[in-house]
Design an enzyme around this catalytic site. Structure first.
Site, PDB file in Angstrom:
ATOM      1  N   ASP A 204       0.826  -1.202   0.000  1.00 27.54           N
ATOM      2  CA  ASP A 204       0.000   0.000   0.000  1.00 27.54           C
ATOM      3  C   ASP A 204       0.866   1.261   0.000  1.00 27.54           C
ATOM      4  O   ASP A 204       1.860   1.330   0.733  1.00 27.54           O
ATOM      5  CB  ASP A 204      -0.878  -0.027   1.264  1.00 27.54           C
ATOM      6  CG  ASP A 204      -1.912   1.075   1.267  1.00 27.54           C
ATOM      7  OD1 ASP A 204      -2.716   1.120   0.327  1.00 27.54           O
ATOM      8  OD2 ASP A 204      -1.923   1.887   2.214  1.00 27.54           O
ATOM      9  N   GLU A 256      14.216 -15.268   0.835  1.00 22.34           N
ATOM     10  CA  GLU A 256      14.572 -16.289   1.848  1.00 22.34           C
ATOM     11  C   GLU A 256      13.615 -17.470   1.784  1.00 22.34           C
ATOM     12  O   GLU A 256      13.886 -18.535   2.327  1.00 22.34           O
ATOM     13  CB  GLU A 256      14.431 -15.697   3.271  1.00 22.34           C
ATOM     14  CG  GLU A 256      15.468 -14.689   3.650  1.00 22.34           C
ATOM     15  CD  GLU A 256      15.041 -13.926   4.929  1.00 22.34           C
ATOM     16  OE1 GLU A 256      14.106 -14.350   5.638  1.00 22.34           O
ATOM     17  OE2 GLU A 256      15.665 -12.881   5.188  1.00 22.34           O
TER      18      GLU A 256
HETATM   19  C1  GLC Z   1      -4.137   3.171  -0.700  1.00 22.43           C
HETATM   20  C2  GLC Z   1      -5.353   2.286  -0.642  1.00 22.43           C
HETATM   21  C3  GLC Z   1      -6.515   3.122  -0.212  1.00 22.43           C
HETATM   22  C4  GLC Z   1      -6.217   3.664   1.170  1.00 22.43           C
HETATM   23  C5  GLC Z   1      -4.905   4.425   1.190  1.00 22.43           C
HETATM   24  C6  GLC Z   1      -4.430   4.679   2.580  1.00 22.43           C
HETATM   25  O1  GLC Z   1      -4.212   4.133  -1.677  1.00 22.43           O
HETATM   26  O2  GLC Z   1      -5.550   1.653  -1.867  1.00 22.43           O
HETATM   27  O3  GLC Z   1      -7.716   2.420  -0.223  1.00 22.43           O
HETATM   28  O4  GLC Z   1      -7.255   4.514   1.574  1.00 22.43           O
HETATM   29  O5  GLC Z   1      -3.888   3.712   0.551  1.00 22.43           O
HETATM   30  O6  GLC Z   1      -3.933   3.505   3.152  1.00 22.43           O
END
Ligand code: GLC
Length: 546
Positions: A204, A256
Site C-alpha cells: 500500500d 529467503e
Molecule cells: C491506498 C489504498 C486506499 C487507502 C490508502 C491509505 O491508496 O488503496 O484504499 O485509503 O492507501 O492507506
C-alpha cells in the site's frame, strides 16, 4: 509464455475487497468465511491468485488501511486460524494468496502510536512517527503545508502541542522510515506471513514511505516534469528515490522463502519510467500500471501508454501488469460510459463529465477486457468487473462511509460507489452476498436492479460479461502466445489498435466511430460483441487466429 517463467510474470490476479465480496456470518460485512466458500467460483473463473485488501486488526477508520495489529485478523473478518485455513484451501484450489501490507502508516490505535502519544514530546517513542512542533509564535500552525489525500491538512495537533503527520486520515499516522525499528518491524511482519504460506504482498502507498528529511513545503509548481530538460524536481513525500532501498531489503526477505514469493507495488508514479524504478533487478517484482488505468478511451493514448510501459518495464527486465479498476477509483464501466472519457494524472482526482451511458460503458468494458488480457504480462481484475458492475453513483449521502466524504467537507463523495457488495444470486438484496437469515443488511445498499448482474443470472448466458471473462481467461491459459512476452503492432486504420502475439494470435480493438474490417485471420477465437460480415463495430474487440 515460457513454462519456466515465474508465475507472477503472467498472473491474472483477482482483487478481493473483503468487506464486499461474501459475508459468511450474516453481519452484512464480507469476511474470510465468505471468501473461503467462494474459492470454487474463483477457481472456475480462471484466475491465478487473489489479492486481499487489509484483513488485519483495525478500528476501520479507513476500512482496514489503519492497522492496529499486523499479526492478527480483525474479528469482523475472522480469526488468524481462519486466515491460515484460507491460505491452505486456496493453495489446494491452485490459487495463490497475496495480502495487502500497509507500511506508510499505522492506525492511531497501534501500540507504537499509543506509546508515542503517552510518552510526550521529545521521547524516543515519538521518533517512530513524524512529530514536529508547529509554526507561528504559539506553534498553532501546522509544521508545513502538506495536504492529506483525504482532504484538509496532513497534520493534526495533540493536546500537548506537538503535531503529527498523516498523509491520509488523522487516524493513520505516518511512520518514520528513517527509524531502524520501523525497518525491522516490517521485515518481521513479512516473515510472519510468508511463513504462513502467503505468496506475496500488495504494498500500500509504496511510493510514499520516504519523506524529505527537512519536511519542506510543497514546491510551487507541481507537475510530472517541471524542471529543465526533463529533470524532475523530487517531490517532498511522493516517489522519492530513497524508497527503493527499503524494497531492496524486502526483496531479500522474500527470497529467503521458497516458491517465488512476490510483491506488487501500489506506486502512483508520474511516468512509466519512474514506475519501472520500483521493479529493477533486486527490487520489487511488479507494480500496478496506473498509467494504463488513467488513460482515456483513445487509440493513440492507449497505444502510447502500452508502448511506454512495455519499453520502460522491459528495459529493467520486469513484466507489465494491466489494471482497469480497483477499490479506489470509479469502476471502468462507468468511466467508459461517459461520452468523453478523459485521462487524468496521479496528482488529480478523477472527475467524470456528464451522466454515464451504461450500455456504451458495457460495450467498451467488454472490449477493454479483451485488450487487457491480450497484452504481454499480468493483469488484475477488481471483484465485480467480471459481472459488469457499474459504479453506484447514487448512494444516499446518509450511507456514505469513506473518510473522504467527511474530510472533504462533503464535497467529494469518495470511493463507496465502487465498494458496494457484489451480487451472487437471487432477485433482491442481499443477492446471496449474505447467507439466508442474515442479521444485518449489507454494509452499503445494493441497487434494486442488480439481480440481472448476479453470478447466478450470468452463468451459462453466452452473452454475459461473466462468460466473456471466463472464456477469455480460459483461452489466455491455453494459448501459447498469451501472458508474458512481447507484441508487434500491425497496420490499422485510424482509431483502431491491432497487434500480433506469436505464435499465431492477433488482437484488434476498434476505438473509432466507424466499423472496420477484421484483419486477415484463419478463425475468430473470441469477440466482445457480435461480428457482422467480418466487420468490427465501434467499441468492439476481437481475438483472432492468424
Ligand atoms: C491506498 C489504498 C486506499 C487507502 C490508502 C491509505 O491508496 O488503496 O484504499 O485509503 O492507501 O492507506
Amino acid at each position: 509464455m515460457s513454462g519456466t517463467a515465474p508465475w507472477w510474470r503472467s498472473a491474472v490476479i483477482y482483487q478481493v475487497y473483503i468487506r464486499s465480496f461474501a459475508d459468511g456470518n450474516g453481519d452484512g460485512v464480507g469476511d474470510i468465511a465468505g471468501l473461503r466458500s467462494r474459492l470454487p467460483y474463483l477457481k472456475e473463473l480462471g484466475v491465478d491468485a487473489v489479492w486481499i485488501n487489509p484483513w488485519y486488526k483495525s478500528p476501520m477508520a479507513d476500512h482496514g488501511y489503519d492497522v492496529a495489529d499486523y499479526r492478527d485478523i480483525d474479528p469482523l473478518f475472522g480469526t488468524l486460524e481462519e486466515a491460515e485455513q484460507l491460505i491452505e484451501e486456496a493453495h489446494r484450489h491452485g490459487l495463490r494468496v497475496i495480502p495487502d501490507i500497509v507500511p506508510n502508516h499505522t492506525s492511531d490505535q497501534h501500540p507504537w502510536f499509543q506509546a508515542a502519544v503517552e510518552a510526550g514530546p521529545g521521547s524516543l517513542e515519538r521518533e517512530r512517527y513524524i512529530f514536529r512542533p508547529g509554526r507561528g509564535s504559539d506553534g498553532s500552525e501546522p509544521p508545513n503545508d502538506w495536504v492529506s489525500c483525504f482532504g484538509g491538512p496532513a497534520w493534526t495537533r495533540l493536546p500537548d502541542g506537538e503535531w503529527y503527520l498523516h498523509l491520509f486520515a488523522p487516524e493513520q499516522p505516518d511512520l518514520n522510515w528513517q527509524h531502524p525499528d520501523v525497518h525491522a518491524e516490517f521485515e518481521s511482519i513479512l516473515r510472519f506471513w510468508f511463513s504462513r504460506g502467503v505468496d506475496g504482498f500488495r504494498i500500500d502507498v509504496a511510493h510514499g514511505l520516504v519523506k524529505h528529511p527537512e519536511l519542506p513545503d510543497l514546491p510551487p509548481v507541481q507537475g510530472p516534469r517541471d524542471g529543465e530538460a526533463g529533470q524532475r524536481t523530487p517531490h517532498p513525500h511522493w516517489d522519492r528515490d530513497e524508497v527503493h532501498d527499503i524494497y531492496r531489503a524486502w526483496r531479500k526477505v522474500a527470497d529467503e522463502f521458497p516458491g517465488n514469493r512476490s510483491f506488487v507495488a501500489e506506486a502512483w508514479a508520474d511516468t512509466p519510467e519512474r514506475l519501472a524504478a520500483y521493479v529493477r533487478a533486486g527490487g520489487l517484482h511488479t507494480a500496478f500500471n496506473f498509467n494504463f488505468l488513467m488513460t482515456g478511451w483513445d487509440a493513440k493514448d492507449l497505444r502510447s501508454v502500452i508502448d511506454d510501459s512495455l519499453a520502460m518495464l522491459g528495459a529493467v527486465g520486469a513484466p507489465a501488469t494491466w489494471v482497469l479498476s480497483n477499490h479506489d477509483v470509479m469502476r471502468h464501466l462507468s468511466r467508459y460510459g461517459r461520452r468523453n472519457v478523459k485521462g487524468w494524472a496521479p496528482s488529480e482526482r478523477y472527475e467524470p463529465e456528464g451522466p454515464a451511458d451504461l450500455e456504451l460503458g458495457t460495450r467498451r468494458a467488454r472490449a477493454a477486457a479483451l485488450l487487457m488480457f491480450a497484452l504481454p504480462g499480468g493483469a488484475y481484475i477488481y471483484q465485480g468487473e467480471e459481472l459488469g458492475l457499474p459504479e453506484v453513483e447514487d448512494l444516499p449521502e446518509a450511507v456514505l462511509q469513506d473518510p473522504i466524504w467527511e474530510r472533504s467537507g462533503h464535497t467529494d463523495r469518495g470511493r463507496d460507489g465502487c465498494r458496494v457488495p457484489i451480487p451472487w444470486s437471487g432477485r433482491s438484496a442481499p443477492y446471496g452476498f449474505s447467507p439466508e437469515g442474515a442479521t444485518a443488511a449489507p454494509w452499503l445498499p445494493q441497487p434494486a436492479d442488480w439481480g440481472r448482474l448476479s453470478v447466478e443470472a450470468q452463468t451459462g448466458d453466452e452473452t454475459s460479461m461473466l462468460e466473456l471473462y471466463r472464456t477469455a481467461l480460459r483461452l489466455r491459459r491455453e494459448h501459447p502466445a498469451l501472458g508474458d512476452g512481447t507484441l508487434t503492432w500491425l497496420d490499422a486504420p485510424d482509431g483502431v489498435l491491432c497487434f500480433r502475439r506469436d505464435p499465431g494470435f492477433v488482437c484488434v480493438l476498434n476505438l473509432s466511430a466507424e466499423p472496420c474490417p477484421l484483419p486477415p485471420h484463419s478463425a475468430v477465437l473470441l469477440a466482445s460483441g457480435p461480428l457482422e460480415n467480418d466487420m468490427l463495430a465501434p467499441d468492439q474487440a476481437a481475438w483472432l487466429a492468424a
